[in-house]
Design a protein around this motif. Structure first.
Motif, PDB file in Angstrom:
ATOM      1  N   SER A  50      73.953  -6.309  40.189  1.00  0.00           N
ATOM      2  CA  SER A  50      72.492  -6.455  40.190  1.00  0.00           C
ATOM      3  C   SER A  50      71.991  -6.966  38.851  1.00  0.00           C
ATOM      4  CB  SER A  50      71.823  -5.106  40.507  1.00  0.00           C
ATOM      5  OG  SER A  50      72.155  -4.690  41.810  1.00  0.00           O
ATOM      6  N   LEU A  53      72.432 -10.628  38.586  1.00  0.00           N
ATOM      7  CA  LEU A  53      71.357 -11.342  39.279  1.00  0.00           C
ATOM      8  C   LEU A  53      70.094 -11.397  38.427  1.00  0.00           C
ATOM      9  CD1 LEU A  53      71.803 -10.067  42.939  1.00  0.00           C
ATOM     10  CD2 LEU A  53      72.394 -12.324  42.003  1.00  0.00           C
ATOM     11  N   VAL A  54      69.788 -10.295  37.750  1.00  0.00           N
ATOM     12  CA  VAL A  54      68.633 -10.281  36.848  1.00  0.00           C
ATOM     13  C   VAL A  54      68.827 -11.331  35.766  1.00  0.00           C
ATOM     14  CG1 VAL A  54      67.396  -8.913  35.108  1.00  0.00           C
ATOM     15  CG2 VAL A  54      68.034  -7.867  37.305  1.00  0.00           C
ATOM     16  N   TYR A  55      70.030 -11.384  35.195  1.00  0.00           N
ATOM     17  CA  TYR A  55      70.333 -12.361  34.158  1.00  0.00           C
ATOM     18  C   TYR A  55      70.158 -13.793  34.685  1.00  0.00           C
ATOM     19  CZ  TYR A  55      72.936 -15.156  30.812  1.00  0.00           C
ATOM     20  OH  TYR A  55      73.296 -16.119  29.907  1.00  0.00           O
ATOM     21  N   LEU A  56      70.724 -14.047  35.855  1.00  0.00           N
ATOM     22  CA  LEU A  56      70.681 -15.403  36.412  1.00  0.00           C
ATOM     23  C   LEU A  56      69.265 -15.854  36.761  1.00  0.00           C
ATOM     24  CD1 LEU A  56      73.842 -15.277  38.716  1.00  0.00           C
ATOM     25  CD2 LEU A  56      73.591 -16.492  36.525  1.00  0.00           C
ATOM     26  N   HIS A  57      68.392 -14.914  37.055  1.00  0.00           N
ATOM     27  CA  HIS A  57      67.024 -15.264  37.437  1.00  0.00           C
ATOM     28  C   HIS A  57      66.003 -15.051  36.308  1.00  0.00           C
ATOM     29  CE1 HIS A  57      69.020 -14.869  41.369  1.00  0.00           C
ATOM     30  NE2 HIS A  57      68.217 -15.878  41.678  1.00  0.00           N
ATOM     31  N   THR A  59      63.680 -15.741  33.279  1.00  0.00           N
ATOM     32  CA  THR A  59      62.919 -16.964  32.992  1.00  0.00           C
ATOM     33  C   THR A  59      62.693 -17.204  31.504  1.00  0.00           C
ATOM     34  OG1 THR A  59      60.865 -15.751  33.292  1.00  0.00           O
ATOM     35  CG2 THR A  59      61.748 -16.920  35.218  1.00  0.00           C
ATOM     36  N   ARG A  64      66.928 -12.932  29.272  1.00  0.00           N
ATOM     37  CA  ARG A  64      68.369 -13.118  29.443  1.00  0.00           C
ATOM     38  C   ARG A  64      69.142 -12.268  28.439  1.00  0.00           C
ATOM     39  NH1 ARG A  64      66.706 -18.194  30.691  1.00  0.00           N
ATOM     40  NH2 ARG A  64      66.964 -19.008  28.595  1.00  0.00           N
TER      41      ARG A  64
END
Length: 184
Positions: A50, A53-57, A59, A64
């Motif tokens: 999870s 996913l936070v990292y990849l999304h 902004t 990041r």
């Protein structure tokens, strides 16, 4: 990270299906304890995924960085927990098996477990076993396979070892196996 999570997941999954089933017949309290820990390991794995996913999304750079820091801390917690858990298994699970089952019975359980594994899971596990074991452990393992498994299994492991090990290690393993004319 995914490789580590996969390795721990496969370990828990196969252990539950075979070893814990056998130990559950003689020590259900221990099995319950270990299964609860497997649930905690699964929770920690899901949390890391999870966070990825936070990292990849994320902004922004700061978001990041925060997510990356959280992933690092989460991964460290997962590894610490998993090593503690596996050490407990080495002590308690093995003791329970050795106290309640004959060697032949334990070997039979292991054989059924290994035969149940899909080839990609076996190759994944064998690759990491080859990378992580000492040359002596690899030699002993390969000798046991040579003496107890079909020839194609032994040859497959030899090919994998040649591709995974450094040239120096591969040479030492071959030398160790040829002592006493081991390799055909």
């Amino acid at each position: 990270m995914e490789s580590v999570l996969k390795a721990f997941h496969l370990h828990a999954e196969h252990e539950e299906g075979y070893l814990l089933a056998a130990v559950g017949k003689v020590n259900p309290i221990l099995v319950n304890e270990l299964e609860c820990e497997h649930e905690k390991g699964a929770f920690l794995s899901h949390r890391m995924r999870s966070l990825v996913l936070v990292y990849l999304h994320a902004t922004s750079t700061s978001a990041r960085c925060e997510a990356g820091d959280a992933i690092c801390k989460s991964f460290n917690e997962f590894i610490a927990f998993s090593l503690y858990h596996m050490n407990k298994e080495e002590e308690k699970l093995n003791d329970s098996l050795w106290l309640n089952y004959k060697d032949e019975e334990i070997i039979a359980i292991q054989k059924v477990l290994v035969e149940s594994l899909p080839s990609e899971d076996l190759e994944f596990a064998h690759t990491w076993m080859l990378k992580g074991n000492s040359n002596t452990e690899i030699i002993l393992w390969l000798r046991a396979v040579k003496n107890n498994a079909p020839d194609f299994v032994f040859k497959g492991l030899m090919n994998l070892a040649e591709s995974v090990l450094s040239e120096e290690r591969w040479t030492k393993v071959q030398e160790g196996l040829t002592e006493g004319a081991m390799v055909a």
